[in-house]
Motif scaffolding. Sequence first.
Motif, PDB file in Angstrom:
ATOM      1  N   LEU A  12       5.587  -2.846   2.925  1.00 13.94           N
ATOM      2  CA  LEU A  12       6.657  -2.850   3.719  1.00 13.94           C
ATOM      3  C   LEU A  12       6.742  -1.765   4.572  1.00 13.94           C
ATOM      4  CD1 LEU A  12       8.011  -4.460   0.744  1.00 13.94           C
ATOM      5  CD2 LEU A  12       7.499  -5.207   2.530  1.00 13.94           C
ATOM      6  N   ASP A  13       8.590  -1.439   5.416  1.00 16.29           N
ATOM      7  CA  ASP A  13       8.705  -0.687   6.163  1.00 16.29           C
ATOM      8  C   ASP A  13       9.417   0.156   5.020  1.00 16.29           C
ATOM      9  OD1 ASP A  13       9.344  -2.581   9.341  1.00 16.29           O
ATOM     10  OD2 ASP A  13       7.271  -1.663   8.266  1.00 16.29           O
ATOM     11  N   TYR A  14      10.376   0.156   3.998  1.00 17.43           N
ATOM     12  CA  TYR A  14      10.905   0.761   3.629  1.00 17.43           C
ATOM     13  C   TYR A  14      10.684   0.085   2.282  1.00 17.43           C
ATOM     14  CZ  TYR A  14      14.244   0.310   7.671  1.00 17.43           C
ATOM     15  OH  TYR A  14      14.863   0.703   8.831  1.00 17.43           O
ATOM     16  N   CYS A  15      11.005   1.607   1.311  1.00 19.87           N
ATOM     17  CA  CYS A  15      10.671   1.809  -0.051  1.00 19.87           C
ATOM     18  C   CYS A  15      12.222   0.816  -0.664  1.00 19.87           C
ATOM     19  CB  CYS A  15      10.697   2.727  -1.131  1.00 19.87           C
ATOM     20  SG  CYS A  15       9.905   4.538   0.186  1.00 19.87           S
ATOM     21  N   LEU A  16      11.259  -0.540  -1.282  1.00 19.40           N
ATOM     22  CA  LEU A  16      12.393  -1.333  -1.906  1.00 19.40           C
ATOM     23  C   LEU A  16      11.761  -1.578  -3.402  1.00 19.40           C
ATOM     24  CD1 LEU A  16      12.406  -4.157   0.652  1.00 19.40           C
ATOM     25  CD2 LEU A  16      13.862  -2.609   0.341  1.00 19.40           C
ATOM     26  N   GLY A  17      10.879  -0.753  -3.849  1.00 15.87           N
ATOM     27  CA  GLY A  17      10.792  -0.662  -5.391  1.00 15.87           C
ATOM     28  C   GLY A  17      10.486  -1.872  -6.165  1.00 15.87           C
ATOM     29  N   TYR A  18       9.587  -2.643  -5.248  1.00 16.82           N
ATOM     30  CA  TYR A  18       8.705  -3.058  -5.891  1.00 16.82           C
ATOM     31  C   TYR A  18       8.085  -3.896  -7.277  1.00 16.82           C
ATOM     32  CZ  TYR A  18      11.733  -6.353  -2.399  1.00 16.82           C
ATOM     33  OH  TYR A  18      12.246  -6.992  -1.790  1.00 16.82           O
ATOM     34  N   GLY A  19       7.374  -2.450  -7.207  1.00 15.71           N
ATOM     35  CA  GLY A  19       6.356  -2.686  -8.260  1.00 15.71           C
ATOM     36  C   GLY A  19       4.546  -3.342  -7.302  1.00 15.71           C
ATOM     37  N   SER A  20       5.092  -4.108  -6.828  1.00 14.26           N
ATOM     38  CA  SER A  20       3.697  -4.412  -6.163  1.00 14.26           C
ATOM     39  C   SER A  20       3.004  -4.136  -5.722  1.00 14.26           C
ATOM     40  CB  SER A  20       4.280  -6.001  -6.319  1.00 14.26           C
ATOM     41  OG  SER A  20       2.736  -6.869  -6.146  1.00 14.26           O
ATOM     42  N   TYR A  21       1.241  -3.714  -5.479  1.00 12.77           N
ATOM     43  CA  TYR A  21       1.237  -2.501  -4.111  1.00 12.77           C
ATOM     44  C   TYR A  21      -0.157  -3.582  -3.231  1.00 12.77           C
ATOM     45  CZ  TYR A  21       4.674   0.335  -5.652  1.00 12.77           C
ATOM     46  OH  TYR A  21       5.686   1.011  -5.927  1.00 12.77           O
ATOM     47  N   ASP A  22      -0.306  -3.216  -2.474  1.00 14.57           N
ATOM     48  CA  ASP A  22      -1.776  -4.297  -2.029  1.00 14.57           C
ATOM     49  C   ASP A  22      -2.972  -3.427  -1.856  1.00 14.57           C
ATOM     50  OD1 ASP A  22       1.191  -5.442  -0.083  1.00 14.57           O
ATOM     51  OD2 ASP A  22      -0.193  -7.025  -1.113  1.00 14.57           O
ATOM     52  N   VAL A  23      -2.551  -2.363  -1.597  1.00 17.53           N
ATOM     53  CA  VAL A  23      -3.876  -1.433  -1.386  1.00 17.53           C
ATOM     54  C   VAL A  23      -3.243  -0.080  -2.400  1.00 17.53           C
ATOM     55  CG1 VAL A  23      -5.083   0.600   0.120  1.00 17.53           C
ATOM     56  CG2 VAL A  23      -4.338  -1.781   0.470  1.00 17.53           C
ATOM     57  N   TRP A  24      -4.248   0.478  -3.254  1.00 16.39           N
ATOM     58  CA  TRP A  24      -4.441   1.619  -4.175  1.00 16.39           C
ATOM     59  C   TRP A  24      -5.122   2.626  -4.030  1.00 16.39           C
ATOM     60  CZ3 TRP A  24      -0.570   1.984  -8.885  1.00 16.39           C
ATOM     61  CH2 TRP A  24      -0.549   0.630  -8.960  1.00 16.39           C
ATOM     62  N   GLY A  25      -4.640   3.860  -4.133  1.00 17.57           N
ATOM     63  CA  GLY A  25      -6.097   5.103  -4.196  1.00 17.57           C
ATOM     64  C   GLY A  25      -7.006   5.335  -5.410  1.00 17.57           C
ATOM     65  N   GLN A  26      -7.876   6.000  -5.591  1.00 16.68           N
ATOM     66  CA  GLN A  26      -8.407   6.125  -7.104  1.00 16.68           C
ATOM     67  C   GLN A  26      -7.678   6.509  -8.349  1.00 16.68           C
ATOM     68  OE1 GLN A  26      -9.067   8.073  -4.453  1.00 16.68           O
ATOM     69  NE2 GLN A  26      -9.331   9.724  -4.523  1.00 16.68           N
ATOM     70  N   GLY A  27      -6.793   7.448  -7.329  1.00 17.97           N
ATOM     71  CA  GLY A  27      -6.291   8.634  -8.473  1.00 17.97           C
ATOM     72  C   GLY A  27      -6.803   9.947  -8.584  1.00 17.97           C
ATOM     73  N   THR A  28      -5.814  10.071  -8.785  1.00 16.98           N
ATOM     74  CA  THR A  28      -6.156  12.423  -8.670  1.00 16.98           C
ATOM     75  C   THR A  28      -5.776  12.446 -10.690  1.00 16.98           C
ATOM     76  OG1 THR A  28      -6.322  14.417  -8.233  1.00 16.98           O
ATOM     77  CG2 THR A  28      -4.005  13.122  -7.081  1.00 16.98           C
ATOM     78  N   GLN A  29      -6.197  13.063 -10.806  1.00 12.90           N
ATOM     79  CA  GLN A  29      -5.975  13.863 -12.501  1.00 12.90           C
ATOM     80  C   GLN A  29      -4.607  15.236 -12.470  1.00 12.90           C
ATOM     81  OE1 GLN A  29      -5.878  12.585 -15.399  1.00 12.90           O
ATOM     82  NE2 GLN A  29      -4.475  14.303 -16.139  1.00 12.90           N
ATOM     83  N   VAL A  30      -3.827  15.221 -13.319  1.00  6.51           N
ATOM     84  CA  VAL A  30      -2.663  15.810 -13.098  1.00  6.51           C
ATOM     85  C   VAL A  30      -2.827  16.661 -14.045  1.00  6.51           C
ATOM     86  CG1 VAL A  30      -1.033  17.247 -12.219  1.00  6.51           C
ATOM     87  CG2 VAL A  30      -2.020  16.443 -10.746  1.00  6.51           C
ATOM     88  N   THR A  31      -3.025  17.631 -14.815  1.00  3.26           N
ATOM     89  CA  THR A  31      -3.037  18.598 -16.488  1.00  3.26           C
ATOM     90  C   THR A  31      -1.812  19.864 -16.210  1.00  3.26           C
ATOM     91  OG1 THR A  31      -4.933  17.664 -16.793  1.00  3.26           O
ATOM     92  CG2 THR A  31      -4.243  19.013 -18.152  1.00  3.26           C
ATOM     93  N   VAL A  32      -1.020  19.754 -17.162  1.00  2.00           N
ATOM     94  CA  VAL A  32       0.084  20.575 -16.593  1.00  2.00           C
ATOM     95  C   VAL A  32      -0.089  21.294 -18.311  1.00  2.00           C
ATOM     96  CG1 VAL A  32       2.347  21.753 -16.317  1.00  2.00           C
ATOM     97  CG2 VAL A  32       1.484  19.622 -15.000  1.00  2.00           C
ATOM     98  N   SER A  33      -0.734  22.656 -18.487  1.00  2.00           N
ATOM     99  CA  SER A  33      -0.721  22.725 -19.832  1.00  2.00           C
ATOM    100  C   SER A  33      -1.249  24.233 -19.858  1.00  2.00           C
ATOM    101  CB  SER A  33      -2.251  22.250 -20.588  1.00  2.00           C
ATOM    102  OG  SER A  33      -2.417  22.872 -21.915  1.00  2.00           O
ATOM    103  N   SER A  34      -0.797  25.202 -20.555  1.00  2.00           N
ATOM    104  CA  SER A  34      -0.680  26.444 -20.420  1.00  2.00           C
ATOM    105  C   SER A  34      -2.112  26.762 -21.217  1.00  2.00           C
ATOM    106  CB  SER A  34       0.186  27.187 -21.433  1.00  2.00           C
ATOM    107  OG  SER A  34       0.073  26.863 -22.976  1.00  2.00           O
TER     108      SER A  34
END
Length: 123
Positions: free
Chosen positions: A101-123
């Motif tokens: 879609l052109d705008y961010c409508l927040g339906y929560g349903s997506y057609d294409v996803w990336g594979q993901g990248t891990q973010v860890t916030v820790s001391s």
Amino acid sequence: QVQLVESGGGLVQPGGSLRLSCAASGLTLGWPAVTWIRQASGKEREGVLCISKYDGNTYYADSVKGRFTVSRDNAKNTVYLHMNNLKPEDTAVYYCATDFLDYCLGYGSYDVWGQGTQVTVSS
């Protein structure tokens, strides 16, 4: 065929910053809206932030307002998630996705996803 590939995740201390990248290929009609979604271990996926075709930012998670922003570099076919003042609760796998879609409508349903990248916030 549109593909999205995330990168830039890693381990960072609380209060630190990271920039995630979402590189796109196969776009033939220009950029659609792109949403960043995260999933912490044992929790449901959560929409974080979206950039529209026209560069507007829409926040889906109140917890990141004032800390996260999203931008796009058309020359590099890449969308970025800029994360500042990171907190342990930001720890998750971060995905970029699009519903074409052109705008961010927040339906929560997506057609294409990336594979993901891990973010860890820790001391």
